[in-house]
Design a protein around this motif. Structure first.
Motif, PDB file in Angstrom:
ATOM      1  N   ARG A 290       2.919   0.305   2.593  1.00  0.00           N
ATOM      2  CA  ARG A 290       4.078   0.073   1.723  1.00  0.00           C
ATOM      3  C   ARG A 290       4.879  -1.113   2.238  1.00  0.00           C
ATOM      4  O   ARG A 290       4.940  -1.347   3.454  1.00  0.00           O
ATOM      5  N   TYR A 291       5.510  -1.835   1.310  1.00  0.00           N
ATOM      6  CA  TYR A 291       6.215  -3.068   1.658  1.00  0.00           C
ATOM      7  C   TYR A 291       7.614  -3.091   1.064  1.00  0.00           C
ATOM      8  O   TYR A 291       7.867  -2.479   0.016  1.00  0.00           O
TER       9      TYR A 291
ATOM     10  N   ILE B 100       6.431  -1.095  -3.886  1.00  0.00           N
ATOM     11  CA  ILE B 100       5.417  -2.117  -3.606  1.00  0.00           C
ATOM     12  C   ILE B 100       4.445  -1.583  -2.560  1.00  0.00           C
ATOM     13  O   ILE B 100       4.864  -1.098  -1.506  1.00  0.00           O
ATOM     14  N   HIS B 101       3.161  -1.675  -2.854  1.00  0.00           N
ATOM     15  CA  HIS B 101       2.170  -1.190  -1.886  1.00  0.00           C
ATOM     16  C   HIS B 101       0.788  -1.784  -2.141  1.00  0.00           C
ATOM     17  O   HIS B 101       0.551  -2.452  -3.138  1.00  0.00           O
TER      18      HIS B 101
ATOM     19  N   TYR C 192       1.970  -9.170  -5.933  1.00  0.00           N
ATOM     20  CA  TYR C 192       2.778  -9.955  -4.994  1.00  0.00           C
ATOM     21  C   TYR C 192       1.859 -10.777  -4.099  1.00  0.00           C
ATOM     22  O   TYR C 192       1.300 -10.259  -3.134  1.00  0.00           O
ATOM     23  N   ASP C 193       1.731 -12.046  -4.442  1.00  0.00           N
ATOM     24  CA  ASP C 193       0.917 -12.946  -3.633  1.00  0.00           C
ATOM     25  C   ASP C 193       1.862 -13.698  -2.691  1.00  0.00           C
ATOM     26  O   ASP C 193       2.081 -14.909  -2.832  1.00  0.00           O
TER      27      ASP C 193
ATOM     28  N   ASP D  41       3.312  -3.502  -7.612  1.00  0.00           N
ATOM     29  CA  ASP D  41       4.153  -2.365  -7.955  1.00  0.00           C
ATOM     30  C   ASP D  41       3.833  -1.935  -9.388  1.00  0.00           C
ATOM     31  O   ASP D  41       2.874  -2.438  -9.975  1.00  0.00           O
ATOM     32  N   HIS D  42       4.627  -1.016  -9.925  1.00  0.00           N
ATOM     33  CA  HIS D  42       4.207  -0.310 -11.136  1.00  0.00           C
ATOM     34  C   HIS D  42       5.228  -0.389 -12.257  1.00  0.00           C
ATOM     35  O   HIS D  42       6.421  -0.544 -12.001  1.00  0.00           O
TER      36      HIS D  42
END
Ligand SMILES: [Fe+2]
Length: 189
Positions: free
Chosen positions: A115-116, A151-152, A183-184, A97-98
């Motif tokens: 997208r998540y 999140i993407h 995001y792992d 994400d940003h």
């Protein structure tokens, strides 16, 4: 690929990029909330996408190792930055994400985006990601968003080079990337 290389090519520009930067500066200067700023910047970005005189040859150079970020402009007061991301077929970002609002526009080729939603850990389940959307962004497509909930993962699924323009509400010349967090985590897809 989870990292990108950055090429600092801000000193070389085109008249069209200068016009785009001036128009983004006016939009950002309106002081609107982040999501509205991202939307307005998208309106300013759209007319330039696909134009042959937008980027120099150097600003369209890929990197065989990973997708490549060319920093095109960093506003002197840190209020926004413009980058070009250049993707060879199959190159992709991590899930991330940003740090700020972001507006993207596809200049060449076609990008895919997944997208998540983050599902936090509970006593029963570990933290994980659930895919919420699969998006195909063809040439000329514009997308604006602001955290949270951004999140993407993005990748080039076409057979040719893809290039997208990204405008961030942050100083990329100072922080290097717009990524807030990678995001792992396990994801359903
Ligand atoms: Fe992103």
């Amino acid at each position: 690929m989870t990292t990108t290389s950055t090429a600092y090519t801000a000193a070389r520009t085109t008249a069209r990029l200068d016009a785009l930067v001036a128009s983004v500066r006016e939009a950002v200067g309106q002081g609107l909330p982040p999501d509205l700023t991202a939307y307005l910047v998208g309106e300013r970005l759209a007319p330039h996408l696909g134009a042959a005189d937008l980027l120099t040859e150097e600003q369209q150079e890929p990197d065989p190792a990973t997708y490549r970020q060319h920093l095109l402009h960093a506003e002197h007061d840190g209020s926004f930055s413009v980058v070009a991301l250049v993707w060879l077929p199959g190159q992709r970002t991590s899930v991330h994400d940003h740090v700020s609002w972001c507006t993207t526009g596809v200049h060449t080729g076609e990008e895919r985006e997944r997208r998540y939603r983050l599902v936090p850990a509970t006593r029963e389940v570990a933290a994980h990601l659930v895919a919420t959307d699969d998006v195909v962004n063809p040439r000329g497509a514009v997308c604006g968003f602001a955290p949270p909930g951004d999140i993407h993962r993005v990748w080039n699924a076409c057979a040719d080079l893809a290039i997208s323009l990204h405008v961030y509400g942050a100083d990329i010349s100072r922080i290097g990337s717009s990524v807030r967090r990678v995001y792992d985590l396990p994801a359903d897809r």
